[in-house]
Design a protein around this motif. Structure first.
Motif, mmCIF file in Angstrom:
data_model
loop_
_atom_site.group_PDB
_atom_site.id
_atom_site.type_symbol
_atom_site.label_atom_id
_atom_site.label_comp_id
_atom_site.label_asym_id
_atom_site.label_seq_id
_atom_site.Cartn_x
_atom_site.Cartn_y
_atom_site.Cartn_z
ATOM 1 N N SER A 1 1.199 -1.251 0.013
ATOM 2 C CA SER A 1 0.012 0.021 -0.032
ATOM 3 C C SER A 1 0.866 0.903 0.148
ATOM 4 O O SER A 1 2.238 0.725 -0.275
ATOM 5 C CB SER A 1 -0.584 -0.434 1.453
ATOM 6 N N LYS A 2 0.523 2.546 -0.111
ATOM 7 C CA LYS A 2 1.085 3.679 -0.113
ATOM 8 C C LYS A 2 -0.368 4.274 1.512
ATOM 9 O O LYS A 2 -1.186 3.968 1.525
ATOM 10 C CB LYS A 2 0.952 4.141 -1.116
ATOM 11 N N THR A 3 1.167 5.413 2.299
ATOM 12 C CA THR A 3 0.527 5.862 3.686
ATOM 13 C C THR A 3 0.560 7.068 3.108
ATOM 14 O O THR A 3 1.543 7.530 2.829
ATOM 15 C CB THR A 3 0.764 4.795 4.926
ATOM 16 N N ILE A 4 -0.437 8.106 2.680
ATOM 17 C CA ILE A 4 -0.137 9.029 2.987
ATOM 18 C C ILE A 4 -0.938 10.050 3.905
ATOM 19 O O ILE A 4 -1.763 9.983 4.591
ATOM 20 C CB ILE A 4 -1.250 9.959 1.889
ATOM 21 N N PHE A 5 0.224 11.030 4.557
ATOM 22 C CA PHE A 5 -0.929 12.308 5.130
ATOM 23 C C PHE A 5 -0.003 13.386 5.045
ATOM 24 O O PHE A 5 0.181 13.751 4.279
ATOM 25 C CB PHE A 5 0.025 11.685 6.564
ATOM 26 N N MET A 6 -1.328 14.533 5.720
ATOM 27 C CA MET A 6 -1.582 15.515 5.581
ATOM 28 C C MET A 6 -2.150 16.503 6.747
ATOM 29 O O MET A 6 -2.957 15.750 7.366
ATOM 30 C CB MET A 6 -1.899 15.863 4.168
ATOM 31 N N VAL A 7 -0.979 17.375 7.134
ATOM 32 C CA VAL A 7 -1.571 17.452 8.326
ATOM 33 C C VAL A 7 -2.323 19.060 7.901
ATOM 34 O O VAL A 7 -1.950 19.993 6.977
ATOM 35 C CB VAL A 7 -0.165 18.941 8.833
ATOM 36 N N LEU A 8 -3.542 18.970 8.210
ATOM 37 C CA LEU A 8 -4.805 19.778 7.538
ATOM 38 C C LEU A 8 -5.343 20.944 8.910
ATOM 39 O O LEU A 8 -5.292 20.303 9.602
ATOM 40 C CB LEU A 8 -5.739 19.102 6.661
ATOM 41 N N GLU A 9 -6.408 21.722 8.471
ATOM 42 C CA GLU A 9 -6.942 22.661 9.027
ATOM 43 C C GLU A 9 -8.043 21.935 8.915
ATOM 44 O O GLU A 9 -8.795 20.872 8.422
ATOM 45 C CB GLU A 9 -7.597 23.887 8.396
ATOM 46 N N HIS A 10 -8.951 21.678 10.131
ATOM 47 C CA HIS A 10 -9.820 20.812 10.693
ATOM 48 C C HIS A 10 -10.913 21.036 9.642
ATOM 49 O O HIS A 10 -11.417 19.806 9.082
ATOM 50 C CB HIS A 10 -10.646 21.342 11.828
ATOM 51 N N GLU A 11 -10.558 22.552 9.542
ATOM 52 C CA GLU A 11 -12.284 22.301 7.909
ATOM 53 C C GLU A 11 -11.783 22.105 6.620
ATOM 54 O O GLU A 11 -12.558 22.184 5.938
ATOM 55 C CB GLU A 11 -12.973 24.229 8.109
ATOM 56 N N ASP A 12 -10.311 21.571 6.481
ATOM 57 C CA ASP A 12 -10.302 20.705 4.876
ATOM 58 C C ASP A 12 -10.290 19.626 4.889
ATOM 59 O O ASP A 12 -9.873 18.983 3.809
ATOM 60 C CB ASP A 12 -9.225 21.212 4.657
#
Length: 111
Positions: A62-73
């Motif tokens: 698999s690929k694991t993608i991670f992102m730091v986001l604003e809660h509303e996004d």
């Protein structure tokens, strides 16, 4: 802020997903290779034959993608993910989850 993780099973759809995410100037991601526990056990012959037969032996990691986001996004990011891989409630699409982030430094805000 939230740290969104998406474990992607259909890695053939990764390129388009990344294009769609990058079209939104506020999204940036890191991608790492990953493998599920059942896959690793099957590859090392630790599972009984009948359970091993249920797994698709042709599936790659698999690929694991991670992102730091604003809660509303978060919801918008999940919509883009599901547009590419399908309904995450269906089998073999992937898993998405978030964890709260209390501190971030080094992320350049886009858009």
């Amino acid at each position: 802020m939230e740290l969104l993780f998406f474990v992607m099973n259909q890695i053939d759809k990764l390129d388009q997903l990344l294009k769609d995410l990058s079209n939104e100037k506020k999204f940036s991601a890191t991608i790492i290779d990953s493998a599920g526990m059942a896959r690793l056990l099957a590859d090392h012959d630790y599972l009984f034959g009948s359970l091993r037969a249920l797994l698709n032996n042709s599936q790659v990691n698999s690929k694991t993608i991670f992102m730091v986001l604003e809660h509303e996004d978060v919801e918008h990011a999940v919509q883009i993910i599901e547009k590419n891989v399908g309904d995450l409630d269906k089998p073999n699409t992937g898993v998405v989850f978030t964890v709260p982030v209390s501190y971030v430094k080094g992320i350049v805000k886009k858009g």
